[in-house]
Design an enzyme around this catalytic site. Structure first.
Site, PDB file in Angstrom:
ATOM      1  N   SER A   5      -1.177   0.241   2.697  1.00 37.33           N
ATOM      2  CA  SER A   5       0.101   1.158   2.707  1.00 37.33           C
ATOM      3  C   SER A   5       1.538   0.406   2.832  1.00 37.33           C
ATOM      4  CB  SER A   5       0.004   2.195   4.090  1.00 37.33           C
ATOM      5  OG  SER A   5      -0.744   3.112   3.775  1.00 37.33           O
TER       6      SER A   5
ATOM      7  N   GLY B 201      -4.308   3.461   1.836  1.00 34.63           N
ATOM      8  CA  GLY B 201      -3.930   4.579   1.103  1.00 34.63           C
ATOM      9  C   GLY B 201      -3.826   5.608   1.964  1.00 34.63           C
TER      10      GLY B 201
ATOM     11  N   GLU C 179     -12.855  -0.456  -0.878  1.00 29.84           N
ATOM     12  CA  GLU C 179     -13.570   0.322  -1.554  1.00 29.84           C
ATOM     13  C   GLU C 179     -14.885   0.203  -2.350  1.00 29.84           C
ATOM     14  OE1 GLU C 179      -9.937   1.364  -4.107  1.00 29.84           O
ATOM     15  OE2 GLU C 179      -9.075   2.116  -2.023  1.00 29.84           O
TER      16      GLU C 179
ATOM     17  N   GLU D 157      -6.902  -6.289   4.980  1.00 30.82           N
ATOM     18  CA  GLU D 157      -6.725  -4.993   4.581  1.00 30.82           C
ATOM     19  C   GLU D 157      -7.428  -4.249   5.480  1.00 30.82           C
ATOM     20  OE1 GLU D 157      -5.269  -4.390   0.288  1.00 30.82           O
ATOM     21  OE2 GLU D 157      -7.298  -4.377   0.140  1.00 30.82           O
TER      22      GLU D 157
ATOM     23  N   HIS E  66     -13.228  -5.843  -1.986  1.00 27.03           N
ATOM     24  CA  HIS E  66     -12.265  -4.675  -1.601  1.00 27.03           C
ATOM     25  C   HIS E  66     -12.901  -3.558  -0.886  1.00 27.03           C
ATOM     26  CE1 HIS E  66      -9.618  -1.436  -1.855  1.00 27.03           C
ATOM     27  NE2 HIS E  66      -8.525  -2.132  -1.894  1.00 27.03           N
TER      28      HIS E  66
ATOM     29  N   LYS F 173      -6.030  -0.074  -9.123  1.00 25.84           N
ATOM     30  CA  LYS F 173      -7.331   0.784  -8.774  1.00 25.84           C
ATOM     31  C   LYS F 173      -7.801   1.384 -10.244  1.00 25.84           C
ATOM     32  CE  LYS F 173      -6.250   0.724  -3.890  1.00 25.84           C
ATOM     33  NZ  LYS F 173      -6.548   1.304  -2.795  1.00 25.84           N
TER      34      LYS F 173
ATOM     35  N   ASN G  94      -2.562  -3.764  -7.001  1.00 29.05           N
ATOM     36  CA  ASN G  94      -4.227  -3.445  -7.324  1.00 29.05           C
ATOM     37  C   ASN G  94      -3.972  -1.891  -7.889  1.00 29.05           C
ATOM     38  OD1 ASN G  94      -6.803  -2.474  -7.111  1.00 29.05           O
ATOM     39  ND2 ASN G  94      -7.105  -2.469  -4.973  1.00 29.05           N
TER      40      ASN G  94
HETATM   41  P1  PGA Z   1      -2.443   1.144  -0.687  1.00 30.63           P
HETATM   42  O1  PGA Z   1      -3.931   0.306  -1.196  1.00 30.63           O
HETATM   43  O2  PGA Z   1      -1.609  -0.035  -0.757  1.00 30.63           O
HETATM   44  O3  PGA Z   1      -2.633   2.151  -1.514  1.00 30.63           O
HETATM   45  O4  PGA Z   1      -2.787   1.159   0.782  1.00 30.63           O
HETATM   46  C1  PGA Z   1      -3.977  -1.246  -0.764  1.00 30.63           C
HETATM   47  C2  PGA Z   1      -5.304  -1.860  -1.490  1.00 30.63           C
HETATM   48  O5  PGA Z   1      -6.306  -0.958  -1.534  1.00 30.63           O
HETATM   49  O6  PGA Z   1      -5.450  -2.759  -1.828  1.00 30.63           O
END
Ligand code: PGA
Length: 250
Positions: free
Chosen positions: A208, A173, A100, A167, A98, A12, A10
Site C-alpha cells: 500500500s 493491496g 501472492e 512486504e 512474492h 501483477k 509490480n
Molecule cells: P500494493 O502491492 O502496493 O498494491 O499493496 C505491493 C506488492 O504486492 O508488491
C-alpha cells in the site's frame, strides 16, 4: 551511503499491451525535473509484455523485471519461463517469493530458493520478497517468519544481485500500509540478519505504498525504496511515489 534508492513497479496481472508504451511516455513526463540524484526505476509487467517493455524503455535507464522465473535453464516445465529467455530479451530483475506466489499458489521456501538460484545463475538480479501475515504479526512472530524466509540465502553470496523487499502480507493491496516505524523496525532487523552484506543490500518496503505515504516511509534510515503494486499502475501515481520518496534523499 552507497545504496541507490530503488522504485520497483509490480504490475501483477494487469495492463494490456496497448498500455505499455503510453505508460513509459507518461512516466518519463512525470519524473521530469526531479532532483538530479541517482535512483533506479524497475518495471515489472506480466510476462507476455516483457518484450514490449524492454523495447519501450531504452533511453530511460529504467530496468525491466519479470514477476517469476523457472527453476532450470530449459526443459519439460509447462508454463514456466526460462531465466535464459528472460536474459535474452533484456530483463534484468526477477521478483521471487512474492506473497501472492507464496500464499495464493503455495510456493514454499524451497521453490523460492530454486527460482532465485536459477535467476542468479543467469546473471539476473533478484528482488526477494519476505513478510508476515496478520495473524503472524499478532502472534509476535514477525521476526521469526522473516528469519525463515531469509534462511534460503544462507551460504549464498549474491552481492549486488540481491534486493530484499519487506512486504507485510496484511499491507499488500489493503490500503493499510505499515507505519514508518513498523517498516523501519523490520528493515533494521533484516539488515542485521544479512550480516556484512547488509550495509550495501537494498531493502525495499512494499504494501500500500502511494504518493501520500512515500516520503514518511522513505525517511526511515533502512528503507531504501519501494516495491509498488496498485500505485504503480498509473504513471502519475508512480511518479508521485518516486518524487515524494526521493524528498528525504535531497
Ligand atoms: P500494493 O502491492 O502496493 O498494491 O499493496 C505491493 C506488492 O504486492 O508488491
Amino acid at each position: 551511503m552507497s545504496r541507490v534508492p530503488m522504485f520497483a513497479a509490480n504490475w501483477k496481472m494487469n495492463k494490456a499491451l496497448r498500455e505499455v508504451t503510453p505508460f513509459v511516455q507518461g512516466l518519463k513526463a512525470g519524473v521530469q525535473g526531479l532532483p538530479g540524484i541517482p535512483y533506479e526505476v524497475v518495471l515489472g509487467p506480466q510476462a507476455i509484455h516483457l518484450v514490449s517493455l524492454t523495447q519501450a524503455v531504452p533511453g530511460t535507464g529504467w530496468k525491466v523485471a519479470a514477476q517469476n522465473c523457472g527453476t532450470a535453464k530449459s526443459g519439460a516445465f509447462t508454463a514456466e519461463i526460462s531465466p535464459v529467455a528472460l536474459k535474452e530479451v533484456g530483463v534484468e530483475y526477477v521478483i521471487v517469493g512474492h506473497s501472492e506466489r507464496r500464499h495464493v499458489y503455495g510456493e514454499k521456501d524451497s521453490l523460492v530458493l530454486a527460482r532465485l538460484k536459477a535467476a542468479v545463475d543467469e546473471d539476473l538480479k533478484v528482488i526477494l520478497c519476505v513478510g508476515e501475515k496478520l495473524e503472524e504479526r499478532k502472534a509476535g512472530k514477525t521476526f521469526s517468519v522473516v528469519d525463515t524466509q531469509l534462511g534460503i540465502l544462507n551460504g549464498l553470496s549474491l552481492g549486488a544481485q540481491l534486493v530484499i523487499a519487506y512486504e507485510p502480507v496484511w499491507a499488500i493491496g489493503t490500503g493499510e500500509n505499515a507505519t514508518p516505524e513498523q517498516a523501519q523496525e523490520v528493515h533494521a532487523y533484516i539488515r542485521k540478519a544479512l550480516g556484512a552484506a547488509g550495509a550495501t543490500t537494498r531493502i525495499l518496503y512494499g504494501g500500500s505504498v502511494k504518493a501520500e505515504n512515500a516520503a514518511s516511509l522513505m525517511s526511515q534510515p533502512d528503507v531504501d525504496g519501494f516495491l509498488v503494486g496498485g500505485a504503480s499502475l498509473e504513471p502519475g501515481s508512480f511518479a508521485g511515489v518516486i518524487k515524494n520518496g526521493l524528498q528525504s534523499r535531497t
